[in-house]
Design a protein around this motif. Structure first.
Motif, PDB file in Angstrom:
ATOM      1  N   ARG A 156       0.769  -1.417   0.257  1.00 14.22           N
ATOM      2  CA  ARG A 156       0.078   0.108  -0.118  1.00 14.22           C
ATOM      3  C   ARG A 156       1.272   1.448  -0.290  1.00 14.22           C
ATOM      4  O   ARG A 156       0.225   2.412  -0.738  1.00 14.22           O
ATOM      5  CB  ARG A 156      -0.801  -0.128   0.870  1.00 14.22           C
ATOM      6  CG  ARG A 156      -2.276  -1.091   0.714  1.00 14.22           C
ATOM      7  CD  ARG A 156      -2.664  -1.083   1.784  1.00 14.22           C
ATOM      8  NE  ARG A 156      -4.081  -1.478   2.219  1.00 14.22           N
ATOM      9  CZ  ARG A 156      -5.365  -1.395   3.185  1.00 14.22           C
ATOM     10  NH1 ARG A 156      -4.757  -0.977   4.300  1.00 14.22           N
ATOM     11  NH2 ARG A 156      -6.178  -3.188   3.120  1.00 14.22           N
ATOM     12  N   PRO A 177       6.588   1.187  -2.275  1.00 16.36           N
ATOM     13  CA  PRO A 177       7.313   0.116  -3.288  1.00 16.36           C
ATOM     14  C   PRO A 177       8.990   0.203  -2.484  1.00 16.36           C
ATOM     15  O   PRO A 177       9.668  -0.733  -1.929  1.00 16.36           O
ATOM     16  CB  PRO A 177       7.449  -0.239  -4.118  1.00 16.36           C
ATOM     17  CG  PRO A 177       5.767   0.587  -4.329  1.00 16.36           C
ATOM     18  CD  PRO A 177       5.901   2.055  -3.989  1.00 16.36           C
ATOM     19  N   ARG A 220       3.000  -1.290  -6.025  1.00 14.02           N
ATOM     20  CA  ARG A 220       1.477  -0.665  -5.527  1.00 14.02           C
ATOM     21  C   ARG A 220       1.185  -0.317  -6.958  1.00 14.02           C
ATOM     22  O   ARG A 220       1.301   0.199  -7.281  1.00 14.02           O
ATOM     23  CB  ARG A 220       2.048   1.193  -5.208  1.00 14.02           C
ATOM     24  CG  ARG A 220       0.861   1.698  -4.807  1.00 14.02           C
ATOM     25  CD  ARG A 220       1.114   2.323  -3.530  1.00 14.02           C
ATOM     26  NE  ARG A 220       2.091   3.560  -3.883  1.00 14.02           N
ATOM     27  CZ  ARG A 220       2.558   4.687  -3.062  1.00 14.02           C
ATOM     28  NH1 ARG A 220       1.811   4.501  -2.228  1.00 14.02           N
ATOM     29  NH2 ARG A 220       3.742   5.811  -3.535  1.00 14.02           N
TER      30      ARG A 220
END
Length: 233
Positions: free
Chosen positions: A16, A19, A39
């Motif tokens: 979420r 990354p 993501r």
């Protein structure tokens, strides 16, 4: 964003948050090499790959241009033939001349002679331009503004992994020479004025480790790729 499928030696993990930060945290915690964090988002491609180098940092940082070549080849294969994809020495990704994204890297050491315990290469690509007035930043662009609207981001992420794996194999089997040759052919900014590391000069090329050769007056300075390392996110 549909779930991408990765080639052998790579595993994917949707996150979420950032990354790049996630990959650094996973690497520091001891995850296996080949983890790709990403993501899912329709307007931006954000991902990162975890590596476990077996060579000193001064050589391991070649993973940055290797991943850049992998991305250039991946987008070049999916985009229309008229789309030009080039790489800046500092990790910039340019599409038809406009800045469209970047690559970045971090490792658990800054000592060039030390073999890193891990290294992370991150990718951030703008697919949809959210700027209401594109003229505000005329040097920037977005992937879908450049005739690439049919490319799905999961497809591009998969292709980046595949092409990067090919170039990692060439690096291991053939050494730096093919990396050097391929990168020079898709480099942006050679023979132009640039500022790097607080120094402005003419970017005349790269050395055998793809360090930048920056000429200022009568002096040519070598800036190694290690200068691009960021602190782990």
């Amino acid at each position: 964003m549909t779930e991408p499928s990765f080639p052998p030696l790579f595993t994917g993990e949707a996150v979420r948050g950032d990354p790049f930060a996630a990959a650094c945290a996973r690497a520091a915690a001891g995850c296996d090499a080949g983890l790709i964090t990403y993501r899912p988002a329709p307007e931006r491609l954000e991902a990162a790959i975890v590596f476990a180098p077996e060579v000193p940092l001064a050589d391991a940082v070649l993973a940055l241009p290797v991943c850049g070549i992998g991305f250039q080849n991946a987008l070049g294969a999916l985009a229309p033939p008229s789309v030009g994809v080039y790489l800046g020495w500092n990790g910039d990704i340019r599409v038809n001349g406009g800045l469209c994204g970047r690559l970045r890297m971090a490792a658990d050491t800054r000592d060039p002679e030390t073999v890193p315990g891990w290294m992370v290469i991150g990718l951030d690509l703008i697919a949809v331009d959210a700027t209401e007035d594109p003229g505000v930043k005329p040097d920037t662009t977005a992937l879908y503004n450049e005739g690439c609207g049919d490319i799905e981001l999961p497809q591009l992420l998969e292709a980046w992994a595949r092409h990067t794996l090919v170039w990692l194999g060439r690096w291991e089997d053939e050494g730096v020479r093919p990396i050097h040759k391929e990168w020079i052919g898709i480099a942006h900014g050679i023979d132009e004025q640039v500022t790097q590391g607080g120094v402005t000069g003419t970017f005349t090329g790269v050395d055998e480790r793809l360090g930048m050769l920056l000429k200022s007056g009568d002096t040519t300075r070598l800036i190694p790729l290690t200068e691009l390392l960021e602190d782990p996110a």
